[in-house]
Design an enzyme around this catalytic site. Structure first.
Site, PDB file in Angstrom:
ATOM      1  N   ALA A 119       0.804  -1.231   0.000  1.00 36.39           N
ATOM      2  CA  ALA A 119       0.000   0.000   0.000  1.00 36.39           C
ATOM      3  C   ALA A 119       0.830   1.270   0.000  1.00 36.39           C
ATOM      4  CB  ALA A 119      -0.941  -0.006   1.192  1.00 36.39           C
ATOM      5  N   ASN A 175       0.430  -4.119   7.465  1.00 38.04           N
ATOM      6  CA  ASN A 175       1.490  -4.928   6.864  1.00 38.04           C
ATOM      7  C   ASN A 175       2.620  -4.066   6.314  1.00 38.04           C
ATOM      8  OD1 ASN A 175       0.896  -7.996   6.667  1.00 38.04           O
ATOM      9  ND2 ASN A 175      -1.079  -7.043   6.293  1.00 38.04           N
ATOM     10  N   HIS A 203      -1.116   6.796   4.330  1.00 38.70           N
ATOM     11  CA  HIS A 203       0.171   6.391   4.912  1.00 38.70           C
ATOM     12  C   HIS A 203       1.169   7.537   4.755  1.00 38.70           C
ATOM     13  CE1 HIS A 203      -1.131   2.233   5.333  1.00 38.70           C
ATOM     14  NE2 HIS A 203      -1.498   2.237   4.059  1.00 38.70           N
TER      15      HIS A 203
END
Length: 252
Positions: A119, A175, A203
Site C-alpha cells: 500500500a 502490513n 500512509h
C-alpha cells in the site's frame, strides 16, 4: 508465460486473478472452497479444496493473498514443493524465527520470496538502510474506524509503538510497517489513527538518515468490498508479476 497458483480468493485475490497480464493464474485455493469455485468461474483456473493437491499442481509461483495466518501455515510447504512465493501479508515476517526459517528453506531449495510494495511507494529506495545509517523511521497511518473495527466519533490514536507489536493487534491493517522494516533493516515506529472523517487509507512515512530526510504521503482508495485493504496493495502484486521475468529491472 509465468504460471501462478493463487492462495486466497477474497477481494485482493479476485483483483489479481481478473487482471492477468504477463502471467496466467492456473490454480486457486481458499479454505472457503466456495470462494475458490467462484473465482474459478471467472478465470477458468482450477479450484482446489485440498492444499496438498493445490501445492503439487503445475505452476511456478504461489501468490499469497490471504492472511498472516495463511502465510504461517503454508509458506514453508510452498517453498519445499519447489515454488517461488509472493507474500502480500508480510506481517507474518515480523516473527524473527519464522522469517529466518523461511529464508533458510528458500536458500536450500533455491527459491525466491517476493515482497511487493503493497500500500506504499518507494519501498525499494528504503533499502539504502542496508548500506547507510538510518536514524529513524516513522509510519503514520490513518484509516476509517470501520476498517479498524473501532467505533469512535473523533480522530483517535489506536496504537503507538513498534511495528512488530502493532501487527499483532492489527494484522490486516499495517502490513506495510513490516515491509518498511524489512527493506530498511531498521526498526519502524508506528502511529495508527482511526478517523471518522476519512474515507481513504493514508500512509505518511518520515525517514531521517545519512542520506538526508524523506517524507512521503500516499492516499489510497480502499479495495472494493474490503475497507481494510488498499487497492494499491493489489496493484503492486500485479506490477510485480507482470515484470517478474523482465530483462530490464527498474528500481534498487
Amino acid at each position: 508465460m509465468v504460471r501462478i497458483g493463487l492462495l486466497g480468493c477474497g477481494n485482493v485475490g479476485k483483483i489479481i486473478a481478473t487482471h492477468q497480464e504477463g502471467f496466467q493464474v492456473v490454480g486457486v485455493f481458499d479454505q472457503l472452497h466456495e470462494h475458490a469455485a467462484s473465482l474459478s468461474e471467472l478465470t477458468g483456473a482450477k479450484p482446489y479444496s485440498d492444499f496438498n493437491e493445490f501445492i503439487t499442481a503445475d505452476f511456478d509461483i504461489c501468490v499469497e493473498a490471504a492472511s498472516i495466518v495463511a502465510v504461517r501455515a503454508y509458506a514453508l510447504k510452498i517453498i519445499e514443493h519447489g515454488k517461488d512465493l509472493v507474500i502480500l501479508s508480510v506481517g507474518a515476517l515480523a516473527d524473527d524465527a519464522f522469517r529466518e526459517d523461511l529464508i533458510s528453506v528458500a536458500k536450500e531449495n533455491r527459491k525466491r520470496i517476493h515482497i511487493p510494495s503493497g500500500a506504499i511507494m518507494g519501498l525499494d529506495n528504503l533499502k539504502i538502510g542496508q548500506i547507510s545509517h538510518i536514524e529513524s523511521i516513522l509510519l503514520r497511518t490513518t484509516k476509517s474506524p470501520e476498517s479498524l473495527k473501532m467505533n469512535v466519533s473523533t480522530r483517535t490514536l489506536a496504537f503507538k509503538g513498534k511495528a512488530k507489536d502493532c501487527i499483532k493487534l492489527f494484522p490486516k491493517n499495517i502490513n506495510v510497517s513490516v515491509a518498511i522494516a524489512l527493506a530498511s533493516t531498521h526498526e519502524v515506529q508506528v502511529e495508527l489513527w482511526a478517523d471518522p472523517d476519512v474515507d481513504k487509507n493514508i500512509h505518511e512515512i518520515f525517514v531521517k538518515g545519512e542520506f538526508g530526510e524523506l517524507y512521503s504521503k500516499i492516499t489510497n482508495l480502499p479495495s472494493p468490498d474490503n475497507p481494510a485493504t488498499s487497492y494499491l496493495a493489489a496493484l503492486s502484486v500485479l506490477s510485480l508479476l507482470k515484470n517478474i521475468n523482465s530483462p530490464l529491472v527498474i528500481g534498487a
